[in-house]
Design a protein around this motif. Structure first.
Motif, mmCIF file in Angstrom:
data_model
loop_
_atom_site.group_PDB
_atom_site.id
_atom_site.type_symbol
_atom_site.label_atom_id
_atom_site.label_comp_id
_atom_site.label_asym_id
_atom_site.label_seq_id
_atom_site.Cartn_x
_atom_site.Cartn_y
_atom_site.Cartn_z
ATOM 1 N N VAL A 23 1.490 -0.663 -0.608
ATOM 2 C CA VAL A 23 -0.003 -0.039 -0.331
ATOM 3 C C VAL A 23 1.250 1.512 0.315
ATOM 4 C CG1 VAL A 23 -1.579 1.414 1.241
ATOM 5 C CG2 VAL A 23 -1.682 -0.993 1.333
ATOM 6 N N GLU A 24 0.517 2.332 -1.083
ATOM 7 C CA GLU A 24 1.115 3.739 -1.261
ATOM 8 C C GLU A 24 0.176 5.098 -0.317
ATOM 9 O OE1 GLU A 24 1.918 3.477 -4.709
ATOM 10 O OE2 GLU A 24 3.713 2.644 -4.902
ATOM 11 N N ILE A 25 0.676 5.587 0.485
ATOM 12 C CA ILE A 25 -0.494 6.667 1.199
ATOM 13 C C ILE A 25 0.165 8.003 0.941
ATOM 14 C CG2 ILE A 25 -0.933 7.266 3.171
ATOM 15 C CD1 ILE A 25 -0.245 4.283 4.946
ATOM 16 N N LEU A 26 -0.534 7.663 -0.062
ATOM 17 C CA LEU A 26 -0.285 9.353 -0.743
ATOM 18 C C LEU A 26 -1.224 9.893 0.566
ATOM 19 C CD1 LEU A 26 -1.539 8.507 -4.286
ATOM 20 C CD2 LEU A 26 0.799 8.585 -3.143
ATOM 21 N N THR A 27 -0.353 10.801 1.671
ATOM 22 C CA THR A 27 -1.210 12.274 2.574
ATOM 23 C C THR A 27 -0.775 13.654 1.949
ATOM 24 O OG1 THR A 27 0.832 12.142 3.709
ATOM 25 C CG2 THR A 27 -0.564 10.579 4.449
ATOM 26 N N SER A 28 -1.613 13.879 2.057
ATOM 27 C CA SER A 28 -2.416 15.717 1.631
ATOM 28 C C SER A 28 -3.520 16.043 2.015
ATOM 29 C CB SER A 28 -2.148 15.316 -0.411
ATOM 30 O OG SER A 28 -2.969 16.177 -0.734
ATOM 31 N N GLU A 29 -3.955 17.338 1.806
ATOM 32 C CA GLU A 29 -4.801 17.834 2.323
ATOM 33 C C GLU A 29 -6.337 18.057 0.796
ATOM 34 O OE1 GLU A 29 -6.397 18.556 5.039
ATOM 35 O OE2 GLU A 29 -3.943 17.852 5.882
ATOM 36 N N ARG A 47 -8.767 8.928 -13.097
ATOM 37 C CA ARG A 47 -7.859 8.906 -13.885
ATOM 38 C C ARG A 47 -6.504 8.481 -13.355
ATOM 39 N NH1 ARG A 47 -5.940 15.439 -15.645
ATOM 40 N NH2 ARG A 47 -4.489 13.813 -16.351
ATOM 41 N N GLY A 48 -6.653 7.552 -12.460
ATOM 42 C CA GLY A 48 -5.906 7.043 -11.667
ATOM 43 C C GLY A 48 -5.080 7.284 -11.171
ATOM 44 N N GLU A 49 -4.582 8.657 -10.299
ATOM 45 C CA GLU A 49 -3.990 8.851 -9.518
ATOM 46 C C GLU A 49 -3.550 8.171 -8.175
ATOM 47 O OE1 GLU A 49 -5.019 13.143 -8.967
ATOM 48 O OE2 GLU A 49 -4.548 13.449 -11.316
ATOM 49 N N ALA A 50 -4.993 7.499 -7.660
ATOM 50 C CA ALA A 50 -4.894 6.862 -6.662
ATOM 51 C C ALA A 50 -5.799 5.855 -7.366
ATOM 52 C CB ALA A 50 -5.716 7.303 -5.396
ATOM 53 N N ASP A 51 -5.721 4.555 -6.068
ATOM 54 C CA ASP A 51 -7.263 3.674 -6.129
ATOM 55 C C ASP A 51 -8.035 3.354 -5.412
ATOM 56 O OD1 ASP A 51 -5.729 1.856 -7.892
ATOM 57 O OD2 ASP A 51 -3.744 2.224 -6.502
ATOM 58 N N TRP A 102 -15.629 9.972 4.230
ATOM 59 C CA TRP A 102 -16.431 8.289 2.966
ATOM 60 C C TRP A 102 -15.462 7.951 2.723
ATOM 61 C CZ3 TRP A 102 -20.867 10.316 1.451
ATOM 62 C CH2 TRP A 102 -21.762 11.938 2.128
ATOM 63 N N MET A 103 -15.227 6.853 2.586
ATOM 64 C CA MET A 103 -14.520 5.307 1.252
ATOM 65 C C MET A 103 -14.717 6.184 -0.292
ATOM 66 S SD MET A 103 -12.661 3.690 1.644
ATOM 67 C CE MET A 103 -12.320 2.909 3.043
ATOM 68 N N VAL A 104 -14.026 6.684 -1.112
ATOM 69 C CA VAL A 104 -14.179 7.107 -2.176
ATOM 70 C C VAL A 104 -13.369 6.046 -3.090
ATOM 71 C CG1 VAL A 104 -14.731 9.040 -4.145
ATOM 72 C CG2 VAL A 104 -14.686 8.897 -1.667
ATOM 73 N N THR A 105 -13.831 4.579 -4.577
ATOM 74 C CA THR A 105 -12.663 4.000 -5.355
ATOM 75 C C THR A 105 -13.681 4.091 -6.567
ATOM 76 O OG1 THR A 105 -12.463 2.580 -5.767
ATOM 77 C CG2 THR A 105 -14.080 2.515 -4.851
#
Length: 303
Positions: free
Chosen positions: A123-129, A136-140, A262-265
């Motif tokens: 898992v790659e965790i991308l933390t950002s506000e 567009r596939g920037e995250a799953d 929200w859980m978003v995918t």
């Protein structure tokens, strides 16, 4: 040519002593068992059974090949088990985007369980506000807070209603006393976000104008660290701060600051087993966190 499937019929008759009993074990007709045994004998040109009114007895040659057939069966079963295990083994990389505080409170703790259950999932965790573009596939997958995402290509489920309130270090509360109401908070030094347009900063400006802000920070983890260090009180998520024994909640949750999570995918992403596993484990971590907290929050099923 030898049909390896006929070994099942040979072993069933050898074990039960009759084609009738073997047919029940194999859930086929008795005539099918008899026909397959005859086909096997014809293929290898060896009589394996002596047919008697009382049943089928192995011939000496049948006795000789029985251990070989049993080993072949064991090998086929082991092969089938291996294929099944391989199909259950999850692997791949999942990119998950969320804010730093949610990553620390929920996502990272869930990764320990993920590691035990599915060691080949990364898992790659991308933390950002800021939101990433899942379409567009920037995250799953993403755990987001704020208004419900409305993009048609996204699959969105409500996770949690996050309540917030003011918290201060216990020694500060002992020194200044518990505030009677919001206005009484003015005697507390505050820690706030660097973003003047944030919902919490706008609330502070409206309800506590002129209150001393001793520290500003750009991330929730830094704000929490500042409060823990005794720099002042701050508005923090109840789900996180209630679990910190060195902090005291100063007021009931502030209704205007309730933030839905929200859980978003995407539909394509959530159908992939390794991504689904990550979603389920993060949801379970949130569920366990809620179970340890007062009934200030609600959780519903994730995507």
């Amino acid at each position: 040519m030898l049909d390896w499937n006929d070994l099942r019929y040979f072993l069933a008759v050898a074990r039960t002593g009759s084609t009738l009993a073997a047919s029940k074990d194999l859930k086929v007709s008795q005539s099918t068992v008899s026909r397959r045994i005859t086909a096997l004998e014809d293929a290898i040109e060896v009589k394996l059974f002596v047919r008697k009114p009382s049943g089928y007895d192995l011939t000496p040659r049948g006795q000789a090949v029985l251990p070989i057939a049993q080993k072949a069966e064991e090998a086929m079963l082991a092969f089938a088990d291996g294929v099944a295990a391989e199909s259950r083994r999850l692997s791949g990389t999942v990119r998950l985007s969320t804010v730093e505080s949610a990553a620390n409170a929920w996502v990272i703790p869930a990764m320990g369980v993920l590691r035990e259950q599915h060691p080949e999932v990364r898992v790659e965790i991308l933390t950002s506000e800021h939101y990433v573009d899942l379409a567009r596939g920037e995250a799953d997958v993403a755990v987001r807070f704020g208004p419900k995402p409305t993009q048609e290509t996204l699959v969105v489920r409500h996770l949690v209603d996050m309540l917030e309130s003011f918290y201060a270090p216990r020694d500060m509360v002992d020194r200044l006393g518990m505030p009677k109401d919001v206005a009484d908070l003015a005697r507390y030094p505050l820690v706030a976000s660097t973003d003047d347009n944030s919902l919490t900063n706008r609330w502070i400006a409206q309800h506590l104008p002129g209150t001393e802000i001793t520290q500003r920070a750009s991330s929730m983890s830094s704000i929490i660290a500042s409060v823990r260090s005794g720099l002042g009180a701050a508005i923090l998520p109840c789900m996180m701060a209630d679990g910190m024994p060195e902090l005291v909640r100063l007021l009931p949750p502030i209704e205007e600051l309730t933030t839905p999570g929200w859980m978003v995918t995407t539909d394509e992403a959530r159908r992939q087993p390794h991504i689904r596993a990550v979603i389920d484990l993060v949801v379970e971590q949130i569920r366990q966190t809620l179970a340890r907290q007062p009934a200030d929050l609600t959780l519903v099923q994730a995507a």
